[in-house]
Design a protein around this motif. Sequence first.
Motif, PDB file in Angstrom:
ATOM      1  N   LEU C 923      46.423  50.400  33.869  1.00  0.00           N
ATOM      2  CA  LEU C 923      47.270  50.786  32.735  1.00  0.00           C
ATOM      3  C   LEU C 923      47.385  52.299  32.735  1.00  0.00           C
ATOM      4  CD1 LEU C 923      45.445  48.699  29.949  1.00  0.00           C
ATOM      5  CD2 LEU C 923      47.556  48.049  31.137  1.00  0.00           C
ATOM      6  N   ASP C 924      48.471  52.771  32.128  1.00  0.00           N
ATOM      7  CA  ASP C 924      48.547  54.216  31.929  1.00  0.00           C
ATOM      8  C   ASP C 924      47.526  54.634  30.886  1.00  0.00           C
ATOM      9  OD1 ASP C 924      50.348  55.528  33.595  1.00  0.00           O
ATOM     10  OD2 ASP C 924      52.056  54.574  32.568  1.00  0.00           O
ATOM     11  N   LEU C 925      47.039  55.864  31.037  1.00  0.00           N
ATOM     12  CA  LEU C 925      46.113  56.382  30.023  1.00  0.00           C
ATOM     13  C   LEU C 925      46.809  56.312  28.673  1.00  0.00           C
ATOM     14  CD1 LEU C 925      44.631  59.534  31.818  1.00  0.00           C
ATOM     15  CD2 LEU C 925      43.710  57.212  31.684  1.00  0.00           C
ATOM     16  N   GLY C 926      46.112  55.837  27.700  1.00  0.00           N
ATOM     17  CA  GLY C 926      46.668  55.816  26.357  1.00  0.00           C
ATOM     18  C   GLY C 926      47.592  54.642  26.077  1.00  0.00           C
ATOM     19  N   ALA C 927      47.956  53.907  27.119  1.00  0.00           N
ATOM     20  CA  ALA C 927      48.840  52.763  26.866  1.00  0.00           C
ATOM     21  C   ALA C 927      48.039  51.630  26.249  1.00  0.00           C
ATOM     22  CB  ALA C 927      49.480  52.303  28.179  1.00  0.00           C
ATOM     23  N   ALA C 928      48.668  50.906  25.342  1.00  0.00           N
ATOM     24  CA  ALA C 928      47.980  49.777  24.723  1.00  0.00           C
ATOM     25  C   ALA C 928      47.703  48.714  25.774  1.00  0.00           C
ATOM     26  CB  ALA C 928      48.849  49.205  23.610  1.00  0.00           C
ATOM     27  N   ALA C 929      46.595  48.005  25.578  1.00  0.00           N
ATOM     28  CA  ALA C 929      46.229  46.957  26.541  1.00  0.00           C
ATOM     29  C   ALA C 929      47.079  45.719  26.278  1.00  0.00           C
ATOM     30  CB  ALA C 929      44.743  46.650  26.414  1.00  0.00           C
ATOM     31  N   ASP C 934      51.209  46.586  31.938  1.00  0.00           N
ATOM     32  CA  ASP C 934      50.439  46.308  33.154  1.00  0.00           C
ATOM     33  C   ASP C 934      51.118  46.951  34.363  1.00  0.00           C
ATOM     34  OD1 ASP C 934      48.562  45.185  34.809  1.00  0.00           O
ATOM     35  OD2 ASP C 934      49.456  43.178  34.810  1.00  0.00           O
ATOM     36  N   LEU C 935      50.383  47.777  35.093  1.00  0.00           N
ATOM     37  CA  LEU C 935      50.978  48.508  36.222  1.00  0.00           C
ATOM     38  C   LEU C 935      50.507  47.997  37.579  1.00  0.00           C
ATOM     39  CD1 LEU C 935      50.631  52.181  34.876  1.00  0.00           C
ATOM     40  CD2 LEU C 935      52.654  50.705  34.841  1.00  0.00           C
ATOM     41  N   GLY C 936      49.525  47.149  37.567  1.00  0.00           N
ATOM     42  CA  GLY C 936      49.021  46.675  38.843  1.00  0.00           C
ATOM     43  C   GLY C 936      47.585  46.232  38.707  1.00  0.00           C
ATOM     44  N   TYR C 937      46.880  46.120  39.826  1.00  0.00           N
ATOM     45  CA  TYR C 937      45.521  45.576  39.783  1.00  0.00           C
ATOM     46  C   TYR C 937      44.748  46.053  40.988  1.00  0.00           C
ATOM     47  CZ  TYR C 937      47.796  42.342  42.986  1.00  0.00           C
ATOM     48  OH  TYR C 937      48.500  41.819  44.022  1.00  0.00           O
ATOM     49  N   MET C 938      43.453  45.992  40.849  1.00  0.00           N
ATOM     50  CA  MET C 938      42.581  46.440  41.934  1.00  0.00           C
ATOM     51  C   MET C 938      42.170  45.231  42.765  1.00  0.00           C
ATOM     52  SD  MET C 938      39.417  49.071  41.599  1.00  0.00           S
ATOM     53  CE  MET C 938      40.085  49.921  40.227  1.00  0.00           C
ATOM     54  N   THR C 939      42.281  45.347  44.069  1.00  0.00           N
ATOM     55  CA  THR C 939      42.014  44.208  44.943  1.00  0.00           C
ATOM     56  C   THR C 939      40.652  44.282  45.613  1.00  0.00           C
ATOM     57  OG1 THR C 939      43.255  45.456  46.574  1.00  0.00           O
ATOM     58  CG2 THR C 939      44.392  43.646  45.482  1.00  0.00           C
ATOM     59  N   SER C 940      40.175  45.497  45.855  1.00  0.00           N
ATOM     60  CA  SER C 940      38.865  45.659  46.487  1.00  0.00           C
ATOM     61  C   SER C 940      38.205  46.845  45.826  1.00  0.00           C
ATOM     62  CB  SER C 940      38.990  45.969  47.982  1.00  0.00           C
ATOM     63  OG  SER C 940      39.723  44.968  48.635  1.00  0.00           O
ATOM     64  N   ALA C 941      36.894  46.772  45.662  1.00  0.00           N
ATOM     65  CA  ALA C 941      36.188  47.927  45.104  1.00  0.00           C
ATOM     66  C   ALA C 941      34.786  47.937  45.682  1.00  0.00           C
ATOM     67  CB  ALA C 941      36.130  47.836  43.587  1.00  0.00           C
ATOM     68  N   VAL C 942      34.352  49.097  46.091  1.00  0.00           N
ATOM     69  CA  VAL C 942      33.032  49.210  46.728  1.00  0.00           C
ATOM     70  C   VAL C 942      32.393  50.529  46.299  1.00  0.00           C
ATOM     71  CG1 VAL C 942      33.703  47.904  48.776  1.00  0.00           C
ATOM     72  CG2 VAL C 942      33.986  50.393  48.757  1.00  0.00           C
ATOM     73  N   ARG C 966      46.147  60.196  36.970  1.00  0.00           N
ATOM     74  CA  ARG C 966      45.064  59.400  36.425  1.00  0.00           C
ATOM     75  C   ARG C 966      45.609  58.183  35.672  1.00  0.00           C
ATOM     76  NH1 ARG C 966      40.544  63.748  34.366  1.00  0.00           N
ATOM     77  NH2 ARG C 966      40.183  64.595  36.457  1.00  0.00           N
ATOM     78  N   VAL C 967      44.941  57.064  35.865  1.00  0.00           N
ATOM     79  CA  VAL C 967      45.298  55.828  35.151  1.00  0.00           C
ATOM     80  C   VAL C 967      43.989  55.144  34.744  1.00  0.00           C
ATOM     81  CG1 VAL C 967      47.528  55.457  36.278  1.00  0.00           C
ATOM     82  CG2 VAL C 967      45.434  54.611  37.376  1.00  0.00           C
ATOM     83  N   ARG C 968      44.145  54.037  34.035  1.00  0.00           N
ATOM     84  CA  ARG C 968      42.968  53.282  33.585  1.00  0.00           C
ATOM     85  C   ARG C 968      42.757  52.052  34.442  1.00  0.00           C
ATOM     86  NH1 ARG C 968      44.182  51.452  27.544  1.00  0.00           N
ATOM     87  NH2 ARG C 968      42.147  50.421  27.505  1.00  0.00           N
ATOM     88  N   ALA C 969      41.520  51.818  34.827  1.00  0.00           N
ATOM     89  CA  ALA C 969      41.190  50.528  35.438  1.00  0.00           C
ATOM     90  C   ALA C 969      40.566  49.682  34.342  1.00  0.00           C
ATOM     91  CB  ALA C 969      40.233  50.702  36.609  1.00  0.00           C
ATOM     92  N   CYS C 976      34.737  46.557  30.921  1.00  0.00           N
ATOM     93  CA  CYS C 976      34.822  47.841  31.607  1.00  0.00           C
ATOM     94  C   CYS C 976      36.213  48.436  31.419  1.00  0.00           C
ATOM     95  CB  CYS C 976      34.560  47.687  33.095  1.00  0.00           C
ATOM     96  SG  CYS C 976      32.858  47.342  33.428  1.00  0.00           S
ATOM     97  N   ASP C 977      36.238  49.718  31.392  1.00  0.00           N
ATOM     98  CA  ASP C 977      37.482  50.454  31.198  1.00  0.00           C
ATOM     99  C   ASP C 977      37.214  51.839  31.752  1.00  0.00           C
ATOM    100  OD1 ASP C 977      39.908  51.347  30.381  1.00  0.00           O
ATOM    101  OD2 ASP C 977      39.647  50.867  28.257  1.00  0.00           O
ATOM    102  N   VAL C 978      37.774  52.150  32.911  1.00  0.00           N
ATOM    103  CA  VAL C 978      37.380  53.358  33.630  1.00  0.00           C
ATOM    104  C   VAL C 978      38.626  54.173  33.948  1.00  0.00           C
ATOM    105  CG1 VAL C 978      36.340  54.190  35.777  1.00  0.00           C
ATOM    106  CG2 VAL C 978      35.403  52.172  34.652  1.00  0.00           C
ATOM    107  N   VAL C 979      38.527  55.483  33.774  1.00  0.00           N
ATOM    108  CA  VAL C 979      39.638  56.349  34.169  1.00  0.00           C
ATOM    109  C   VAL C 979      39.501  56.616  35.668  1.00  0.00           C
ATOM    110  CG1 VAL C 979      40.785  58.563  33.810  1.00  0.00           C
ATOM    111  CG2 VAL C 979      39.672  57.387  31.885  1.00  0.00           C
ATOM    112  N   VAL C 980      40.578  56.372  36.379  1.00  0.00           N
ATOM    113  CA  VAL C 980      40.535  56.557  37.833  1.00  0.00           C
ATOM    114  C   VAL C 980      41.682  57.457  38.270  1.00  0.00           C
ATOM    115  CG1 VAL C 980      39.432  54.349  38.326  1.00  0.00           C
ATOM    116  CG2 VAL C 980      41.918  54.471  38.186  1.00  0.00           C
ATOM    117  N   GLU C 981      41.466  58.060  39.419  1.00  0.00           N
ATOM    118  CA  GLU C 981      42.523  58.870  39.998  1.00  0.00           C
ATOM    119  C   GLU C 981      43.132  58.101  41.154  1.00  0.00           C
ATOM    120  OE1 GLU C 981      41.768  63.162  40.464  1.00  0.00           O
ATOM    121  OE2 GLU C 981      42.598  62.866  42.476  1.00  0.00           O
ATOM    122  N   VAL C 982      44.443  58.152  41.255  1.00  0.00           N
ATOM    123  CA  VAL C 982      45.150  57.430  42.309  1.00  0.00           C
ATOM    124  C   VAL C 982      45.127  58.254  43.583  1.00  0.00           C
ATOM    125  CG1 VAL C 982      47.351  56.382  42.960  1.00  0.00           C
ATOM    126  CG2 VAL C 982      46.652  56.445  40.545  1.00  0.00           C
TER     127      VAL C 982
END
Lengths: 199, 95, 997, 416
Positions: C923-929, C934-942, C966-969, C976-982
Amino acid sequence: MPEPMLESRSALAGLLAPGHYGANGGTGVSLSECRGRTLLSIAARAGQTAALSAAIEGAFGVPLPMQPARTAAGSVAFIWSGPGLWLGIGSSTDDLARRLATCAPGLASIADLTGSRTTIRINGPSAREGMMKLVPIDLDETVFSTGSAALTVASHIPVQLWQTDDTPTYEIACRRSYSVSLWQSLTEAFAEYGYSVAP
Amino acid sequence: MRLPCPHCGERGNEEFVFLGSADPVRPADSEAPIEDWIDYVFLRDNPAGANRELWHHTYGCRSWIVVRRDTRTHEILGAEPARSLPPPASTSAAK
Amino acid sequence: MTPQTQHTSQPFRLASGGLIDRATAMPFTFDGREYYGHPGDTLASALLANGIHLTGRSFKYHRPRGILYAGPEEPNALVELRTGARREPNTRATVAELYPGLTACSQNRWPSLAFDVMAVNGLAAPIFPAGFYYKTFMWPAAFWEKVYEPLIRRAAGLGRAAREPDPDSYERSHLFCDVLVIGSGAAGLAAARAAARSGARVVLCEQDFRLGGHLLSSRDEIDGKPALGWVAEVEGELAAQSKVRVLRRTTVFGLFDHGVCGAVERVSDHLDEAPPFTVRQRYWKIVARHIVVATGAIERPIVFPQNDRPGIMMASAVRSYVERFAIVPGRRAVVFMVDDSGWSTVEALQRAGASVAAVVDPREEAPERARSIGDAKVLCGATVTGTRGRLRLSGVTIKDRQGREQYIEADLLAMAGGWDPALHLTSHLGSKPKWDESIAAFVPGSLPSHIDVAGAAAGRFGLDAALKDGVRAGSEAAHHAGFASVSLAPPAASALPMHTRCAPSWRAAKLDAKSFVDFQNDVTAADIALAAREGYRSVEHAKRYTTLGMATDQGKSSGVNGLAILADVTGRTIAETGTTTFRPPYTAVAFGAIAGRETGKALRPTRLTPTHQWAAERNAVFVEVGQWLRAQWYPGPGEADWRESVNREVRAVRSTVGVCDVSTLGKIEVMGPDAGRLLDFVYANTVSTLKVGRMRYGLMLREDGHVMDDGTVARIGEDRYFLTTSTAHAEQVLRHLEFCHQVLMPSLDVAIVPVTERWAQLAVAGPRSRELLAKVVDGFDLSTAQFPHLSVAEITICNGIPARIYRVSFSGELGYEVGVPADYGDAFIRLLVREGEPLGLEPYGTEAMTVLRVEKGFPATGELNGQTTARDLGLERLLSTKKDYIGRALQRLPAFNEPDRPVLVSFAPVNASDILRAGSHILDLGAAARIENDLGYMTSAVYSPTFGHHIGLGFLKRGRDRIGERVRAYDPVRNCDVVVEVGPPCRYDSDGGLARA
Amino acid sequence: MRYSLAVLLKNALSGHAHWSPAWRDPEPKAAYDTIIVGGGGHGLATAYYLAKEHGITDVAVLEKSYIGSGNVGRNTTIIRSNYLLPGNTAFYEWSLKLWEGLEQDLNFNAMVSQRGVLNLCHSDGQRDAFARRGNAMRLNGVDAELLNGEQVRELVPLLDFENARFPIKGGLLQRRGGTVRHDAVAWGFARGADQRGVDIIQNCEVTGFRIENGRVAGVDTTRGHIRAKRIGVAVAGNSSRVAAMAGLRLPIESHVLQAFVSEAIKPLIDMVVTFGAGHFYISQSDKGGLVFGGDIDGYNSYAQRGNLPIVEDVLSCAVALFPSLSRLRYLRQWGGIMDMSMDGSPIIDRTPIEGLFLNAGWCYGGFKATPASGWCFAHTIATGTSHPLNSAYRLDRFATGHIIDEGGKGAVPNLH
Ligand SMILES: Cc1cc2nc3c(=O)[nH]c(=O)nc-3n(C[C@H](O)[C@H](O)[C@H](O)COP(=O)(O)OP(=O)(O)OC[C@H]3O[C@@H](n4cnc5c(N)ncnc54)[C@H](O)[C@@H]3O)c2cc1C
Ligand SMILES: NC(=O)c1ccc[n+]([C@@H]2O[C@H](COP(=O)([O-])OP(=O)(O)OC[C@H]3O[C@@H](n4cnc5c(N)ncnc54)[C@H](O)[C@@H]3O)[C@@H](O)[C@H]2O)c1
Ligand SMILES: Cc1cc2nc3c(=O)[nH]c(=O)nc-3n(C[C@H](O)[C@H](O)[C@H](O)COP(=O)(O)O)c2cc1C
Ligand SMILES: [Zn+2]
């Protein structure tokens, strides 16, 4: 240079402890692994099936089987594996790959499959009855006898099997990674009759 | 259900994988009208009655076969290897 | 009397006769009390021998119920058999063979069978007619799930299932035959013998533990000898033939397409426990060219008020208990019949010493036979209007021709309601039974040519008819299967010919709300009338509304009475009304029997890699990947958790060298002069331009334009390519190649051979991989000059062992894959580890492999999820524009080219200690859940030890334009709700220099 | 006649002699404003909502056999809204909302039982995919919980945690999911529609369409010709056959799906559980039978029955997942004809023929959709346009590439 040679290891290593198992003192069948074989996939080039079979007959004395069957001369055998496709089996001294390459140049595409299959021999009076628990095909002697071969499935495992004598003796081959599962299925199926494991 | 593999003989359907109708013909090439492509990829006659269908003998000889089968009764009307059939239009283009 | 003799005495056992072994007394317990029976008994017969009729409670009203039948059609006498992990609810006492120590319990009652508090349901019966629950329990709304439903659920159900795993084993086996005969009555035995004599392969299945069917409970003669002698003779003849197989205790439960039949053999159910190496039950999958259904007929109850008390029994069952089990099921009996077979029951009872107080027959005149019936009162034109007795029948009210009622004391009421052919199996393939007015029963409809019906199952009642019909059907079946028929004179029977003036069993009395039709489900004549009144007039609606025929006996006894009553109340004929559909299984089948050995760990085969043994010795933690077991990581000494191990493995690859078994990748060899042409067609990029000795990444699409799989293609020789596929898609890709060749391009001269298992394939990756491999290759120059990135060579290692070496990197480091013949894999990895450890080598598992490839931005299963396109993955450069290939055409569709499609990017947490999880949405920062955002999704994380924080891959709308933003995961299911950098997909060595070095 | 406890008691006093039919059995009229072809759940719900929401009551539902004879009467009764893709989630959530108020709305107890639906996962990748789905649900305002292995064990202790070939790593739980009494859904909607004036006509098979100048004018049936201005087709497994009568080819294949029920037993399995490493799902009915199923047989079929390989697979999975079920017996197996679409998602749309509307492609998941499908289809028929809830279910999405492929399986219907 490190150790010159690597040791070859069967996928069933450690599982085939010779002995008698199951009911009746283990006399129903004997199970053993066929080791040390060269396996080749032999695919006829387009339109060359007859020529290939003739060339092979010239070199080995037996033609290729044209239906689900096995032809054999000594330790060399050819097992039908699909239209235009055979499994060539030889002992390690047969030099099968080279002899094939020289006898049938341009007639076949050959790939070495040695070690890719585990082959288990099943022999004894209860072999047929027990095999019927494993494979969904008709093994009655009127339908499947010495020289017959089939590709089928045993407990979700793709297998190839053929009959080598009237005892009956079967050889069943599966891809190497399935070996332990196939072995477990076999021993469970044959426990009712008793089986011996031969080295 | 038993299916007659032209190579291996009659076998249980657990040895086969079904793909679908054997009727749709792949358009001659990727530049063919898009409607033809939509038709080929997505649209089916889905008849109640005789159906020509593609099965793969996955646990056997790994041949693709065309089985004619009645979808109401499951009666088998015939079977032949796919590769023996007259080549669909696209083969020549691919050549 | 000593307790011993008191116990062993069986007060209702006859002194002689029957097929039981009096010499052996077998103890058993029912509801905690000990009784005795004999070998040859069923639980039901042994209970009756001890005078016990009350065996169960009905489903809805909890009415006391007794033993009704002597076979598998029993609706009432259901018990919990055995205890603990072997407890089997709903077992019919009429088929449970007695064994020493058998333990059974009545069910669906509390606190006891004789006193069941739920019997109040019976008092409330007027407000619980058919379908009452559809009309009530709706207020207040919340009460349904909180209050009513739990109550209903607790009251419903019959027995209790075991709660522990079943300790017994089961198996499957296969049988092929020319003729399968189902049933071993007169018809079946005659058919099997006729077919066998013609030389056919014959299988005869009989659900009972004895062959003979009705003959076991009759005094008929065949060819002038007692019928049982004939049975023994045929049995002997069949046993002597190697092409004949007789399976006792084997029920054919279903007929399926093309002669496939399912049967279950109860191998050890008659024993306390299965002997060693013996299964409890065996599921036979029988493939028959011809099938003779000789399953006999089932006697139909008579519907009349209070027809359900313990002590009311089918007339044929009474015969069976007398003749076969040597029991007198009552001392003073009334026989209520609308069919003449009831007379045999009168005779049998009298022979057994019981008094027959009355014979009640609504038909106007008695047959010849009634004259010789002794002192029994024969009441023609009469009917039974009611019964008495709470836990056991005490008397019967009879209304005679003149309308006078009389009450007769009796402890047994036998009912002979006529016969229904056991045609169930013949309906399994869709054939509808048809009504035959001449015998007032349904008979099999038109059948596929490989199925025939013989004897009572075909509505040909009478022994003579059964024998003749059996011979006919057996020889015809053999003939159809290609065997010359031998002429065989049917044996001659002495039995009285049946006459057919059977009266309707559902019109023999005036019906009411206590006239039971379906005994187990408590469906009464009134319920059926109510269903019709409410519009549930179709026989299928009436069944579903009343639950008629839906109990464990599947309406074997109730079906015809039920639909006949429906026909009457709706003013239609029975033929117009029709039947409901008989479906498999004929009698209920244990889950375990069909599952066989394919359950538990053996549900699917387990595929092991060539280095499995070595990895196990190294304490690898294994993970299921499809059917494969792969090493996930190798715990090291002192490591607190898996993450430490994985970090160590990753660091080794990045700094020294690692080795990983990648044998599970699909490997396919494509050979022949047209191989390149085929591959150009199946890959989106061009393959045929590869030089021999070189390899490249290849992308395969589905014809619908989405990505199917990726892998590498190596050109080994002029006419020989070697392909790898992902582990998950190996079989699918192979089949797809075969499809493209055999179906789309059959004229190509190509051979496609799977070689996955030929090679133990080890990835050797890391800066020191070359150094390590140099120690094992037989003089092969590994330098980049001679063997650059994306090269392949056929070499030998370790003095002559054939191998293939590929310079390819899935980690981003200098890397190789080496394939050796599979049997050498174990020794090879041991050698590499031994030689590599001084260089800092660590073996690595799938977890580290994932970390490495995520750092590199390489897509794998999470990204190749079947929903993504080449463009989504940033692989559009691979889409050739110069050729046709699978999946090209649909790239033109608008949806494939929308700028808003999420594309592959990487993510890193802004706060380095934050954890990323695959499955988070972006999600964009500050956008309501909300889903609109919805902008996309995470497929793998390590967790990346290389970067010191988590990284992820995923798909983001317009992702390429958002690098650095920066966007929100957002991951609410894990709080969980994490700010991430693309970032760009590849974060490690983005120009690929390391792999090329 | 309104149903209530009082009415039930009153009728008990008169021996239940005065109940009236739940729906009438009228002769077909010569013409209707709207005809719905197919008396399954969707057709009957459509008629109900046409009358209730749009005041269109000159409606006939034409059913070739008895109402509920199709899939609505033979499915495993699972309802849920745990979907991933936009276009699906909101639609199925609306359906779940309608289920939640259905009994009061219909005055018919369809036994909506929100006992929870638990999808098991057996690998990290699968858990991540479930997380993605669960998060999408939460973004849509739908309840979803991701459970770990321990939480699953507490919820369903009979599952095999010791000897499993595919160990249970966790699960996705939707507590508001559950089961509904299948037949009661058909009957309840039929009764509701009938009370609002809809004619429910059974044993009336549509055999052809009358099409004049590109517009529908009526249908031919086994009970004669019936005129109508608008026709909605909701015939599930028979969609291709009926569409062919109007000259349409569909992105659909008909496949057989089998289902099974065990002998009734005392309560054992409290919620709907689905296996994640094979095809198997199970729940326990109010009557006590375990209702379960697995994969489709995999070949085209119009016979409502299947073959043994699936039976074997389903029962193997059953015992693998719940080892204590081994000694239980299954009682009956049957099949239904699934309208398997090319992307696994349904179609609720107009067709190229004016006045002809299509509701199809439900695969094995259309039971839970019944109320929303009827609601949206009624809207589409009444207004001539899609409602936002069914706007993704377009017939032309295959031509534009906007397929809705939850499983990522591609255009092979038997894989969805
Ligand atoms: C075994 C099984 C299990 C399932 N499990 C689930 C589940 O757990 N959850 C879930 O959500 N979904 C499930 N489904 C799917 C669901 O049942 C269907 O998607 C849904 O019922 C289809 O809509 P329907 O009720 O309108 O179809 P149907 O009830 O099939 O209605 C179609 C009607 O059209 C009639 N018809 C056909 N042709 C004509 C004609 N020419 N003229 C007149 N009438 C015609 C048919 O007779 C039929 O009555 C399952 C399906 C099956 C078979
Ligand atoms: N009115 C009467 O008196 C009357 C009516 C009907 C039958 N009979 C008698 O019945 C006999 C008819 O002979 P028949 O051979 O047709 O029938 P039968 O009833 O003697 O034999 C049928 C056999 O099939 C078995 N069976 C049924 N379903 C099975 C299944 N699914 N799998 C395995 N086994 C199964 C039964 O256990 C039984 O042993 C004659 O003896 C006849 O006199 C008499
Ligand atoms: C949820 C559900 C529960 C069922 N329970 C039972 C049952 O307890 N007993 C029974 O005989 N049939 C039961 N059935 C199966 C029906 O009898 C019937 O087989 C099914 O509806 C298909 O119809 P058909 O067999 O007439 O074609 C059940 C069906 C469903 C859908
Ligand atoms: Zn084949």
